[in-house]
Design a protein around this motif. Structure first.
Motif, PDB file in Angstrom:
ATOM      1  N   UNK A  30       1.169  -1.167  -0.082  1.00  0.00           N
ATOM      2  CA  UNK A  30      -0.120   0.050  -0.139  1.00  0.00           C
ATOM      3  C   UNK A  30       0.791   1.115  -0.044  1.00  0.00           C
ATOM      4  N   UNK A  31      -0.257   2.114   0.158  1.00  0.00           N
ATOM      5  CA  UNK A  31       1.244   3.566   0.071  1.00  0.00           C
ATOM      6  C   UNK A  31       2.289   3.712   1.161  1.00  0.00           C
ATOM      7  N   UNK A  60       9.418   7.277  -4.460  1.00  0.00           N
ATOM      8  CA  UNK A  60      10.454   6.800  -4.092  1.00  0.00           C
ATOM      9  C   UNK A  60      11.130   7.097  -3.496  1.00  0.00           C
ATOM     10  N   UNK A  61      10.382   8.539  -2.502  1.00  0.00           N
ATOM     11  CA  UNK A  61      11.313   9.052  -1.795  1.00  0.00           C
ATOM     12  C   UNK A  61      11.246   8.043  -0.072  1.00  0.00           C
ATOM     13  N   UNK A  70      10.645  -1.186  -0.736  1.00  0.00           N
ATOM     14  CA  UNK A  70       9.838  -1.100  -2.273  1.00  0.00           C
ATOM     15  C   UNK A  70       8.949   0.308  -2.213  1.00  0.00           C
ATOM     16  N   UNK A  71       8.741   0.175  -3.399  1.00  0.00           N
ATOM     17  CA  UNK A  71       7.696   1.932  -3.988  1.00  0.00           C
ATOM     18  C   UNK A  71       6.829   1.271  -4.445  1.00  0.00           C
ATOM     19  N   UNK A  72       6.206   1.981  -3.666  1.00  0.00           N
ATOM     20  CA  UNK A  72       4.479   1.568  -3.816  1.00  0.00           C
ATOM     21  C   UNK A  72       3.594   2.277  -4.979  1.00  0.00           C
ATOM     22  N   UNK A 144      16.619  -1.900  -7.743  1.00  0.00           N
ATOM     23  CA  UNK A 144      17.582  -2.171  -6.480  1.00  0.00           C
ATOM     24  C   UNK A 144      16.256  -2.312  -5.277  1.00  0.00           C
ATOM     25  N   UNK A 145      15.119  -1.889  -6.111  1.00  0.00           N
ATOM     26  CA  UNK A 145      14.013  -1.724  -4.380  1.00  0.00           C
ATOM     27  C   UNK A 145      13.100  -2.444  -5.438  1.00  0.00           C
ATOM     28  N   UNK A 146      11.669  -2.501  -4.771  1.00  0.00           N
ATOM     29  CA  UNK A 146      10.858  -3.931  -5.373  1.00  0.00           C
ATOM     30  C   UNK A 146       9.839  -2.280  -6.004  1.00  0.00           C
ATOM     31  N   UNK A 147       9.307  -2.861  -6.904  1.00  0.00           N
ATOM     32  CA  UNK A 147       8.286  -2.084  -7.047  1.00  0.00           C
ATOM     33  C   UNK A 147       6.754  -2.142  -7.163  1.00  0.00           C
TER      34      UNK A 147
END
Lengths: 346, 225
Positions: A30-31, A60-61, A70-72, A144-147
């Motif tokens: 979630x956000x 992304x922040x 992650x970034x969601x 690098x980060x899971x989206x």
């Protein structure tokens, strides 16, 4: 055992591939935008729902500032309903943090509902904004980060497009009528999930908060909600997670049987008991109190909560809902520190 | 006048109709009550509202869920529409208090709020309903305008309940004596206490009970002063 050299993306995707990740990931379906991320750009909350670049940058922040895994996107519950023709209030001129809401539904009564699926769903409403954000995130930090991306569950979307009062009563009085509406919504959500995956989402979460145990009975969940969740999840590419907030204690076994790769629950769930019910192999994500602990608590409360969640058998730390943007930075930092320190396998 | 036995029979039928969301039964029993000279206010309180108390218990014990409660409320409203016009304005039916109610800005879920409103109206409160997605200052304005005893704030989501905290601060700053009750899915007794609310309502019947207690407290305070 896969050890600490993994980056965030490997940690998250490894978890869904059945690897034992040490330490366990800290992420969400979630956000997770925070005011700390917004302040860097001087953006107000309403802006980030309407612009792909701002949405991506805000998402992304949190990994960038805190090391979140992650970034969601998106951040609000209006994307699907808007694509189907509902009107959304963004509280555009508000300085407080208010999430967009549906200000114009398609109908008051379920029997008057006529769901028309847009021919070009990818171009409807803010779907292009979300897909642009996913593409940008993928480009910028996809290695690098899971989206992550998410869609509402069919019943919850139903509550967005028609008066919830009537939807709930009709679920009891005329389940066949509700069923046929949900079938239409199933197709919309599967298509949307596909669009998000194609744009580059690594995993997809289905949020069916409207069908929580605080609202409907486990029996109705089984007869009306579950078949649709099964259908939607069967048509979404892995990894896929089913999240339901609120009191899920009486439905957690059913949740685990809906066909998701993992389930996520919030702080009202007795996690250790749920782990015992669904067995050692099912992936369960949870269940950090996103307001009571993460916003209102002190760092030591966050640490204690993280340790309890790990001890209860969670495979990854997930906040029970969207991270509330005003979360103190020291609590986010402690969340990450504690999980890395105490999350050594389970 | 009906016999005591017949009276309890009618009350039991009204209760049963509400509990089993049987609108036909409620309609029938309400007409019986009027035809046989049962006091309408008594039928509302000890028939319909008493049935809703049981519904509240069934909800608390997780035998009933929101759809069932909504159907019970519909049945109650059928009876209320029939009985209400026959309530004799007098001691028993005097206005017990005034309430401002609404769902805080950012929240468009009003099921809980509507149920609580219904319970207040049934009990004879004057209710000023601000609706849903209500800007926080409007609660303060409406309370000041109506000099209401109670303000009820509702939020259904974690992401919207924070508005209640601000609203409580604003209301208390303007009128320290006003009683504030908060409710909704993410709200707990702890949060209510922490934010300085006077009452917390896990469901509609409890909201009514809590409100009556608060009003009683207010009245006692006034009579001492």
């Amino acid at each position: 055992m896969v050890s600490g050299r993994l980056n965030s993306r490997e940690r998250v995707l490894g978890l869904f591939q059945g690897q034992e990740i040490d330490p366990i990931p800290v992420f969400s379906g979630m956000g997770n935008v925070t005011v700390h991320g917004l302040e860097e750009h001087g953006w107000r909350f309403p802006e980030i729902h309407l612009d792909g670049y701002k949405m991506a940058t805000a998402a992304a922040s949190t990994p960038r500032l805190f090391g979140f895994d992650c970034a969601v996107v998106p951040f609000d519950m209006g994307v699907e309903a808007e694509a189907l023709g509902c009107e959304v209030n963004y509280y555009a001129h508000h300085t407080d943090i208010l999430y967009p809401t549906i200000s114009g539904k398609l109908a008051d009564k379920v029997e008057d509902l006529n769901v028309r699926v847009p021919e070009d769903l990818g171009g409807a409403g803010r779907v292009p904004v979300v897909t642009e954000a996913i593409r940008l995130l993928k480009e910028d930090l996809g290695d690098e980060v899971a989206i992550g991306a998410w869609v509402l569950g069919p019943f919850t979307l139903g509550g967005q497009i028609v008066d919830l009062d009537d939807l709930l009563k009709m679920s009891f009085k005329k389940p066949d009528l509700v069923n046929s509406v949900l079938e239409d919504l199933d197709r919309v959500l599967v298509a949307l999930a596909g669009i998000y995956k194609e744009a580059g989402a690594d995993y997809l979460t289905v949020r069916e908060m409207g069908a929580t145990g605080d609202v409907i009975s486990p029996r109705l969940f089984g007869s009306l909600i579950r078949p649709h969740l099964e259908r939607v999840l069967a048509s979404i590419e892995s990894p896929k997670i089913l999240h339901i907030c609120g009191d899920t204690n009486a439905i957690v076994e059913q949740m685990a049987q809906c066909g998701a790769d993992a389930i996520s629950v919030d702080q009202k769930n007795e996690l250790a008991a749920s782990r015992a019910k669904i067995g050692p192999d099912a992936i369960i994500l949870g269940n950090l109190d996103p307001y009571g602990v993460l916003v209102e608590g002190r760092p030591e409360d966050v640490e204690r909560s993280v340790r309890e969640i790990i001890a209860s058998g969670a495979d990854a730390i997930w906040p029970g809902c969207d991270i509330w943007p005003t979360v103190p930075a020291e609590n986010m930092e402690m969340l990450m520190t504690a999980a890395r320190k105490f999350g050594g396998g389970r | 006048m009906v016999s005591e036995e017949r009276d309890s029979e009618i009350m039991a039928r009204l209760q049963k109709g509400v509990i089993e969301f049987d609108e036909d039964l409620v309609r029938e029993a309400s007409h019986e009550a009027l035809e046989e000279g049962v006091d309408a206010y008594h039928a509302i309180m000890d028939g319909l509202a008493a049935g809703m108390d049981v519904v509240g218990e069934l909800f608390s014990s997780k035998e009933y869920f929101v759809p069932e409660v909504l159907m019970c409320a519909d049945a109650l409203n059928v009876g209320s529409d029939i009985l209400r016009p026959h309530v004799v304005r007098g001691e028993k039916s005097r206005v017990v208090g005034e309430v401002v109610i609404g769902t805080v800005e950012g929240d468009v879920h009003d099921i809980g709020k509507n149920l609580v409103k219904m319970m207040f109206e049934i009990a004879g409160f004057t209710v000023h309903d601000l609706g849903r997605d209500v800007p926080l200052d409007q609660f303060v304005e409406e309370q000041t305008r109506t000099d209401s005893d109670i303000v009820c704030l509702s939020a259904m989501m974690t992401t919207t309940m924070l508005g209640m905290k601000t609203a409580i601060e604003k209301l208390k700053a303007k009128n320290p004596d006003v009683k504030i009750m908060i409710g909704g899915a993410p709200v707990s007794a702890e949060i209510a206490a922490k934010w300085g609310a006077d009452g917390y309502a896990p469901d509609a019947p409890n909201a009514l009970q809590e409100a009556l207690n608060m009003i009683k407290g207010l009245r006692e305070l006034e009579s001492q002063g």
